[in-house]
Design an enzyme around this catalytic site. Structure first.
Site, short mmCIF file in Angstrom:
data_model
loop_
_atom_site.label_atom_id
_atom_site.label_comp_id
_atom_site.label_asym_id
_atom_site.label_seq_id
_atom_site.Cartn_x
_atom_site.Cartn_y
_atom_site.Cartn_z
N ASP A 247 20.63 -25.72 52.53
CA ASP A 247 19.75 -26.69 53.22
C ASP A 247 19.57 -26.49 54.73
O ASP A 247 19.62 -27.47 55.49
CB ASP A 247 20.25 -28.13 52.96
CG ASP A 247 20.21 -28.49 51.49
OD1 ASP A 247 19.87 -27.64 50.66
OD2 ASP A 247 20.54 -29.64 51.17
N HIS B 187 13.31 -37.63 54.47
CA HIS B 187 13.56 -36.27 55.01
C HIS B 187 13.19 -35.25 53.94
O HIS B 187 13.21 -35.56 52.75
CB HIS B 187 15.03 -36.11 55.42
CG HIS B 187 15.96 -36.29 54.26
ND1 HIS B 187 16.40 -37.53 53.85
CD2 HIS B 187 16.50 -35.39 53.39
CE1 HIS B 187 17.17 -37.38 52.79
NE2 HIS B 187 17.24 -36.09 52.48
N LYS C 165 16.17 -28.55 44.99
CA LYS C 165 16.89 -29.71 44.44
C LYS C 165 16.36 -31.01 45.04
O LYS C 165 15.72 -30.99 46.08
CB LYS C 165 18.39 -29.58 44.71
CG LYS C 165 18.73 -29.67 46.17
CD LYS C 165 20.21 -29.43 46.38
CE LYS C 165 20.52 -29.31 47.85
NZ LYS C 165 20.27 -30.55 48.60
N CYS D 246 25.86 -31.92 51.35
CA CYS D 246 25.44 -30.90 50.39
C CYS D 246 26.37 -29.69 50.34
O CYS D 246 26.54 -29.09 49.27
CB CYS D 246 24.00 -30.50 50.64
SG CYS D 246 22.87 -31.83 50.17
C1 VGL Z 1 21.75 -33.81 52.62
C2 VGL Z 1 21.83 -36.05 53.11
C3 VGL Z 1 20.72 -36.27 52.34
C4 VGL Z 1 22.34 -32.45 52.82
C5 VGL Z 1 20.65 -34.02 51.83
O1 VGL Z 1 21.61 -31.45 52.63
O2 VGL Z 1 23.54 -32.37 53.18
N1 VGL Z 1 22.34 -34.83 53.25
N2 VGL Z 1 20.13 -35.23 51.71
ZN ZN Z 2 18.19 -35.34 50.79
#
Ligand code: VGL
Ligand code: ZN
Length: 195
Positions: A11, A72, A97, A141
């Site tokens: 991510d 987001h 995802k 994540c």
């Molecule tokens: C994530 C919060 C919400 C991450 C994804 O990629 O760590 N954190 N969505």
């Molecule tokens: Zn997220």
């Protein structure tokens, strides 16, 4: 680095970097370091995976619909793109995802590749046994991906110079790393990565 290894970058998207919708403090500072890991894995001919959070506009994952987070990484937006300086080779397997509006998922093991093959299946096909994991965010994540990888029987090494956390509560990232280590993850840094 061992044979049967793969790099998993979690991510590293604009919305998780400073200026984004859900910024991880210093999230962008890991990009040059990740690029060095990418170069090493690429030179060694090892697989590289990059996951992306890829949400619909309405999802249980967002505060407005019962979740924890501001909007987001909405599909197709600038915020959902990978950081522009992240040098992903064209052979990188992109893992998507968070598409299901009813799901509050964090782990790369809940993601799929462009052929809708799960990460576990893709890794098994490539005979990967060792995962090297970096990216964002340490306490969400990255943690979820590492813990799932261990559950699935992979050996996991966390790239501690290439992760950053959100720290909604202070200490969250340190505690996340401790938990990953307690469950069997190892850690390394770029300078210690033998190749
Ligand atoms: C994530 C919060 C919400 C991450 C994804 O990629 O760590 N954190 N969505
Ligand atoms: Zn997220």
């Amino acid at each position: 680095m061992k044979k049967n290894s793969a790099l998993v970058i979690v991510d590293v998207q604009n919305d998780f970097c400073p200026g984004g919708a859900l910024p991880v403090p210093e999230g962008d500072t890991i990009v040059p370091i990740l690029n060095k890991y990418i170069e090493k894995f690429q030179k060694a001919g090892l697989p590289i995976y990059a996951s992306r959070d890829w949400h619909p506009e309405k999802t249980k994952h967002f505060k407005a619909f019962g979740g924890l987070w501001p909007p987001h990484c909405v599909q197709g937006t600038k915020g959902a793109e990978f950081h522009p300086d992240l040098k992903l080779p064209k052979e990188t397997t992109i893992l998507t995802k968070g598409e299901d509006p009813n799901e509050d998922s964090y782990s790369g093991f809940q993601a799929h590749d462009p052929e809708k093959i799960s990460l576990t299946e893709s890794l098994r096909k490539k005979k990967v046994k060792n995962l090297y994991v970096g990216g964002l965010a340490t306490d969400y994540c990255v943690k979820a991906t590492v813990l799932d990888a261990l559950k699935e029987g992979f050996k996991v090494t966390v790239l501690i110079d290439a992760i950053r956390g959100v720290d909604v509560k202070s200490g969250d990232s340190i505690n996340a790393l401790k938990e990953m280590e307690k469950k069997g993850a190892e850690t390394t840094m770029l300078k210690d990565l033998a190749i």
